[in-house]
Design a protein around this motif. Structure first.
Motif, short mmCIF file in Angstrom:
data_model
loop_
_atom_site.label_atom_id
_atom_site.label_comp_id
_atom_site.label_asym_id
_atom_site.label_seq_id
_atom_site.Cartn_x
_atom_site.Cartn_y
_atom_site.Cartn_z
N GLY A 1 16.64 -61.85 -46.32
CA GLY A 1 16.29 -60.51 -46.79
C GLY A 1 14.83 -60.26 -46.50
N PRO A 2 14.47 -60.08 -45.22
CA PRO A 2 13.06 -60.08 -44.83
C PRO A 2 12.16 -59.05 -45.52
CG PRO A 2 14.45 -60.35 -42.89
CD PRO A 2 15.37 -60.03 -44.05
N ASP A 3 12.72 -57.88 -45.94
CA ASP A 3 11.91 -56.97 -46.75
C ASP A 3 10.75 -56.37 -45.95
OD1 ASP A 3 10.80 -55.68 -48.95
OD2 ASP A 3 10.14 -57.51 -49.96
N THR A 4 11.06 -55.80 -44.79
CA THR A 4 9.97 -55.31 -43.92
C THR A 4 10.09 -53.81 -43.67
OG1 THR A 4 11.26 -55.83 -41.92
CG2 THR A 4 9.80 -57.55 -42.76
N ASN A 5 9.04 -53.25 -43.11
CA ASN A 5 9.07 -51.84 -42.69
C ASN A 5 8.32 -51.71 -41.38
OD1 ASN A 5 6.40 -52.02 -43.99
ND2 ASN A 5 7.54 -51.67 -45.87
N PHE A 6 8.19 -50.49 -40.89
CA PHE A 6 7.48 -50.26 -39.63
C PHE A 6 6.08 -49.76 -39.96
CE2 PHE A 6 12.00 -49.73 -38.56
CZ PHE A 6 12.11 -50.58 -37.47
N GLY A 7 5.08 -50.64 -39.80
CA GLY A 7 3.70 -50.26 -40.14
C GLY A 7 3.00 -51.41 -40.82
N LYS B 1 11.40 -47.85 -43.18
CA LYS B 1 10.72 -46.58 -42.99
C LYS B 1 9.46 -46.80 -42.14
CE LYS B 1 7.83 -46.60 -47.05
NZ LYS B 1 7.59 -45.89 -48.30
N ILE B 2 8.95 -45.70 -41.59
CA ILE B 2 7.71 -45.79 -40.80
C ILE B 2 6.55 -45.42 -41.71
CG2 ILE B 2 6.53 -45.10 -38.69
CD1 ILE B 2 9.26 -44.14 -37.61
N LEU B 3 5.60 -46.32 -41.85
CA LEU B 3 4.46 -46.09 -42.74
C LEU B 3 3.43 -45.18 -42.06
CD1 LEU B 3 3.91 -49.76 -44.00
CD2 LEU B 3 5.36 -47.98 -45.00
N THR B 4 2.52 -44.64 -42.84
CA THR B 4 1.43 -43.87 -42.26
C THR B 4 0.48 -44.82 -41.54
OG1 THR B 4 0.31 -44.04 -44.40
CG2 THR B 4 1.46 -41.97 -43.93
N ALA B 5 -0.20 -44.30 -40.50
CA ALA B 5 -1.15 -45.13 -39.75
C ALA B 5 -2.22 -45.65 -40.70
CB ALA B 5 -1.76 -44.31 -38.62
N TYR C 1 7.93 -29.24 -42.86
CA TYR C 1 7.45 -30.41 -43.60
C TYR C 1 6.04 -30.77 -43.16
CZ TYR C 1 8.72 -33.23 -39.48
OH TYR C 1 8.83 -33.75 -38.22
N ARG C 2 5.35 -31.44 -44.05
CA ARG C 2 3.98 -31.85 -43.79
C ARG C 2 3.99 -33.06 -42.85
NH1 ARG C 2 -0.39 -33.70 -48.39
NH2 ARG C 2 -1.86 -34.63 -46.92
N VAL C 3 3.18 -32.99 -41.81
CA VAL C 3 3.16 -34.05 -40.81
C VAL C 3 2.01 -35.02 -41.09
CG1 VAL C 3 2.88 -34.55 -38.34
CG2 VAL C 3 4.19 -32.54 -39.07
N PHE C 4 2.32 -36.31 -41.12
CA PHE C 4 1.31 -37.36 -41.28
C PHE C 4 1.22 -38.15 -39.98
CE2 PHE C 4 2.52 -36.36 -45.55
CZ PHE C 4 1.39 -36.59 -46.32
#
Ligand SMILES: [Zn+2]
Length: 400
Positions: free
Chosen positions: A321-327, A67-71, A23-26
């Motif tokens: 329902g905080p609606d958050t992600n990592f990033g 999910k973890i977002l891109t930097a 897989y492609r790494v970001f």
């Protein structure tokens, strides 16, 4: 943030694959430790009470995208195009949550399309996520209340699969059965734009629930898919609440009386939802649940919506329902402003910009800080238990 669950064995997304080869790494945002710890000045006893509540109660977020977002948020489109989003397994293991509604890539899902909400893209997103989840033993897909309870009892976290709109079913009712078969247990009607079922909150003319939308509500009732009207227009929300034979969720929103944008719900909709037994989950995505008292978006403004809704409809009908992600969530909104119709949703109400929502910025910290706030402000164990999970379980028992 809590110590990691003893059940968590250290799995990270795609550990079963060879990076670069398979897989492609970001370059991703750091999953933990991006922001300073949110201090509310709790005493040692209050911290202990927070930990005890998180340990003993069902702690359920009615809306997340963990999910973890891109930097770099401007790489998000390329990242989502691969269909492969890393999930914050470690952050979830430190969240104190026992269950959460995962809404995957939502309107930013552009695996094969430019503007999202396509059938193939949604199936791709669900399948890839479930393949990753199947490689470990800490997060488990839950399709029944029994499975949610079993996850809590065994020290695991239940993932409840949700989709924010039903746009991808087009005019095919049986696709609801297919999604149910794949594990989906909660669905929105329309996102911000209107679709075959009804109007979204960005529409200037509110057409309400369509004839096809009524059939879809009926099918979701028959299947046991919980319905969410967070992004539906006012008329569509009221029509759905009336048409559904079981209670309906507003999984992530706030009160328009506290902050006057379309993204917030009118008192009429919140009251109608509660009168039929439903629950509103208080939203915390950047620049949504603001308040005049706390115009810089933070846990304090989010809790202004919570307190208002409890006063309006009672503690039995409010959750989170905080609606958050990592990033960088603000960066995500900027890079996908068109897809998410953030401008239409926020209307022309001027608001202060914040780089992040202090205290409710990511799934790892949300419930530690929300429960901390409730403890600090003198809420009882019984009321806290209802707001952080048991109200949601009550509705699911009726709907599923
Ligand atoms: Zn949403």
């Amino acid at each position: 943030m809590q110590p990691p669950s003893p059940r968590y064995a250290g799995y990270h997304s795609f550990d079963y694959l060879e990076p670069h080869t398979d897989y492609r790494v970001f370059e991703l945002a750091p999953e933990l430790g991006r922001l300073p710890r949110h201090e509310q000045g709790l005493t040692v006893e209050q911290h202990a009470r927070v930990a005890r509540i998180l340990q003993s109660e069902h702690v359920i977020s009615l809306h997340e995208h963990p999910k973890i977002l891109t930097a770099d948020p401007y790489e998000l489109r390329e990242y989502n195009h691969t269909g492969r989003n890393a999930m914050g397994f470690e952050g979830l293991a430190r969240s104190g949550m026992s269950a959460y509604f995962d809404n995957f890539m939502n309107g930013t899902n552009c695996v094969t399309s430019e503007h999202g909400w396509k059938w193939n893209d949604v199936v791709y997103d669900l399948g890839l996520r479930f393949a990753d989840v199947a490689q470990q033993d800490h997060i488990v897909l839950a399709r029944t209340v029994t499975e949610i309870v079993a996850a809590k009892e065994s020290g695991r976290i239940a993932l409840i699969a949700g989709l924010e709109a039903a746009t991808m079913i087009e005019n095919e009712l049986d696709r609801l059965d297919v999604l149910y078969g794949l594990g989906v247990r909660q669905m929105g009607i329309a996102y911000s734009m209107a679709n075959q079922l009804g109007s979204g909150l960005a529409e200037a003319r509110d057409g309400g629930l369509t004839a096809f939308g009524r059939r879809a509500v009926e099918r979701m009732n028959k299947l046991g898919i919980a319905i969410d009207v967070s992004h539906s227009s006012d008329r569509t929300s009221l029509d759905v609440i009336e048409a559904s034979e079981v209670p309906v969720f507003i999984t992530h929103a706030g009160a328009r009386s506290v902050w006057p944008t379309n993204r917030m719900k009118s008192d009429e909709v919140i009251v109608a939802c509660a009168e039929r037994g439903g629950v509103i989950g208080i939203e915390a995505a950047p620049h949504t649940t603001l308040s005049a008292a706390h115009p810089a978006h933070s846990l304090e403004s989010v809790m202004d919506h919570f307190v208002y809704c409890v006063d309006l409809v009672g503690i039995d009908h409010v959750a989170f329902g905080p609606d958050t992600n990592f990033g960088d969530h603000v960066g995500l909104h900027d890079s996908f402003a068109g897809h998410l119709a953030t401008a239409q949703a926020h209307g022309h109400v001027e608001h202060e910009r914040v780089p992040y929502v202090a205290g409710v910025e990511n799934p790892a910290e949300n419930f530690t800080n929300i429960v901390g706030w409730l403890v600090k402000h003198g809420w009882s164990d019984g009321d806290i238990s209802k707001a952080i999970g048991s109200n949601i379980l009550r509705v699911l028992t009726e709907v599923w």
